[in-house]
Design a protein around this motif. Structure first.
Motif, PDB file in Angstrom:
ATOM      1  N   SER A 129      -0.647  26.806  -7.414  1.00 33.25           N
ATOM      2  CA  SER A 129      -0.459  28.140  -7.988  1.00 33.25           C
ATOM      3  C   SER A 129      -0.255  28.006  -9.496  1.00 33.25           C
ATOM      4  N   PRO A 130      -0.542  29.073 -10.261  1.00 32.70           N
ATOM      5  CA  PRO A 130      -0.498  28.981 -11.734  1.00 32.70           C
ATOM      6  C   PRO A 130       0.826  28.485 -12.304  1.00 32.70           C
ATOM      7  N   ASN A 131       1.946  28.764 -11.656  1.00 35.67           N
ATOM      8  CA  ASN A 131       3.232  28.335 -12.207  1.00 35.67           C
ATOM      9  C   ASN A 131       3.414  26.821 -12.194  1.00 35.67           C
ATOM     10  N   LEU A 132       2.524  26.106 -11.503  1.00 41.94           N
ATOM     11  CA  LEU A 132       2.612  24.647 -11.428  1.00 41.94           C
ATOM     12  C   LEU A 132       1.608  23.939 -12.337  1.00 41.94           C
ATOM     13  N   TYR A 133       0.726  24.687 -12.980  1.00 43.37           N
ATOM     14  CA  TYR A 133      -0.340  24.065 -13.775  1.00 43.37           C
ATOM     15  C   TYR A 133       0.212  23.129 -14.851  1.00 43.37           C
ATOM     16  N   THR A 134       1.155  23.631 -15.633  1.00 42.13           N
ATOM     17  CA  THR A 134       1.614  22.892 -16.816  1.00 42.13           C
ATOM     18  C   THR A 134       2.218  21.550 -16.448  1.00 42.13           C
ATOM     19  N   ASN A 135       3.144  21.531 -15.498  1.00 40.23           N
ATOM     20  CA  ASN A 135       3.790  20.274 -15.123  1.00 40.23           C
ATOM     21  C   ASN A 135       2.791  19.290 -14.517  1.00 40.23           C
ATOM     22  N   ALA A 136       1.854  19.799 -13.736  1.00 40.55           N
ATOM     23  CA  ALA A 136       0.862  18.926 -13.122  1.00 40.55           C
ATOM     24  C   ALA A 136      -0.058  18.312 -14.177  1.00 40.55           C
ATOM     25  N   VAL A 137      -0.472  19.100 -15.157  1.00 41.06           N
ATOM     26  CA  VAL A 137      -1.312  18.586 -16.237  1.00 41.06           C
ATOM     27  C   VAL A 137      -0.560  17.543 -17.052  1.00 41.06           C
ATOM     28  N   ASN A 138       0.673  17.850 -17.423  1.00 39.69           N
ATOM     29  CA  ASN A 138       1.467  16.909 -18.225  1.00 39.69           C
ATOM     30  C   ASN A 138       1.670  15.587 -17.494  1.00 39.69           C
ATOM     31  N   GLY A 139       1.888  15.653 -16.185  1.00 36.55           N
ATOM     32  CA  GLY A 139       2.057  14.431 -15.410  1.00 36.55           C
ATOM     33  C   GLY A 139       0.774  13.628 -15.321  1.00 36.55           C
ATOM     34  N   SER A 140      -0.340  14.313 -15.148  1.00 42.10           N
ATOM     35  CA  SER A 140      -1.620  13.622 -15.035  1.00 42.10           C
ATOM     36  C   SER A 140      -2.013  12.946 -16.342  1.00 42.10           C
ATOM     37  N   LEU A 141      -1.656  13.547 -17.464  1.00 42.38           N
ATOM     38  CA  LEU A 141      -1.981  12.966 -18.766  1.00 42.38           C
ATOM     39  C   LEU A 141      -1.285  11.629 -19.007  1.00 42.38           C
ATOM     40  N   LEU A 142      -0.211  11.357 -18.276  1.00 35.75           N
ATOM     41  CA  LEU A 142       0.538  10.115 -18.446  1.00 35.75           C
ATOM     42  C   LEU A 142      -0.093   8.934 -17.713  1.00 35.75           C
ATOM     43  N   LYS A 143      -1.065   9.203 -16.849  1.00 37.71           N
ATOM     44  CA  LYS A 143      -1.695   8.132 -16.091  1.00 37.71           C
ATOM     45  C   LYS A 143      -2.620   7.308 -16.983  1.00 37.71           C
TER      46      LYS A 143
END
Length: 294
Positions: A129-143
């Motif tokens: 859902s849209p409220n989770l986009y930001t945290n998921a993107v930020n976490g993925s960028l750390l990989k």
């Protein structure tokens, strides 16, 4: 080196009320060919990690404008590091890929709009859902980035050739695939089929307040028009999964008719791990140009 040749027919049709002529190619692209001297650079020693957002959306969803704005904010916050595509369902721009992704990555409780963030499971789900986009993107960028993509495409009239280069900096085990989309960005059409439902029309303080429900002449971004590769991706030669290794997949397509006069064609290609479905890296480039490794 493996080379895969795929012919993809134009998948979308347009009714005549949408536009009277076919301005499918911008002036800078129409009938042009990329210079033969333009080539992809050698595989670099390192790649920049990028994240792919695959949004499932619809003109019939009243909350879609906010989802689209949330994604636009992420693209602005991470320029060149986050790319997004929009796959429509239950409307005139519907693409069958949206149903494939929903069937593969969502539950019965999934609501539209939602988005896959590099196809990773986050907070117990994949189509978020849209409220989770930001945290998921930020976490993925750390990989870490163990692979990268470069795209070289050439337009000749209404046809295009797309060369997708997949490069690697590490020894990888298992199997990997590359998926390629043809995307139409900045779609605005006065036809009622492109009107966007707006649940925030009466919400004071919303950026969509008093814009109408539906919103007329709404701009739809990054609309997936064609899955150029196989819908589940095409196999990457396992011999290329070594430091400095590279595989090139070549596609020939017929360019569909545009939805919008002012829109632009882009190619989006990404590498996935066939076991985990994770998107390892992604690249996007204007159709008819070279987008080198970065």
């Amino acid at each position: 080196m493996k080379k895969l040749l795929v012919y993809a027919a134009a998948s979308g049709f347009l009714f005549t009320a949408c536009q009277k002529e076919d301005p499918s190619l911008p002036e800078s692209q129409s009938g042009s060919k990329a210079p033969t001297t333009v080539t992809v650079s050698p595989v670099p020693a390192t790649f920049q990690k990028k994240v792919l957002i695959e949004e499932i959306t619809s003109t019939t969803s009243g909350t879609a404008p906010q989802s689209a704005m949330d994604i636009s904010n992420l693209l602005r916050a991470h320029p060149g590091k986050v790319y997004a595509v929009g796959m429509h369902t239950n409307d005139f721009m519907a693409n069958i890929q949206s149903n494939r992704l929903l069937n593969s990555y969502s539950s019965n409780q999934t609501t539209i709009p939602c988005a896959l963030i590099s196809r990773l499971n986050y907070a117990g789900g994949t189509c978020l859902s849209p409220n989770l986009y930001t945290n998921a993107v930020n976490g993925s960028l750390l990989k870490p980035a163990v692979s990268g993509v470069a795209i070289n495409s050439v337009i000749n009239g209404r046809a295009a050739q797309i060369d997708v280069h997949c490069g690697f900096t590490s020894l990888l085990n298992g199997s990997y695939k590359v998926t390629t989309y043809l995307v139409e960005d900045f779609v605005t059409n006065a036809n009622t089929a492109f009107y966007q439902a707006n649940s925030y029309n009466a919400t004071v303080g919303s950026p969509f307040y008093n814009l109408g429900n539906p919103i007329i002449n709404y701009t739809h971004n990054n609309v997936v028009r064609m899955v150029v590769s196989n819908s589940g991706g095409d196999d990457i030669n396992p011999m290329s999964l070594i430091p400095g290794g590279k595989d090139v997949l070549t596609y020939k397509i017929d360019i569909p008719q545009k939805y919008s006069r002012s829109s632009k064609w882009y190619v989006v290609s990404f590498i996935t791990n066939n076991s985990t479905n994770e998107v390892l890296n992604v690249q996007s480039g204007l159709l008819g140009t070279l987008k080198d490794w970065n």
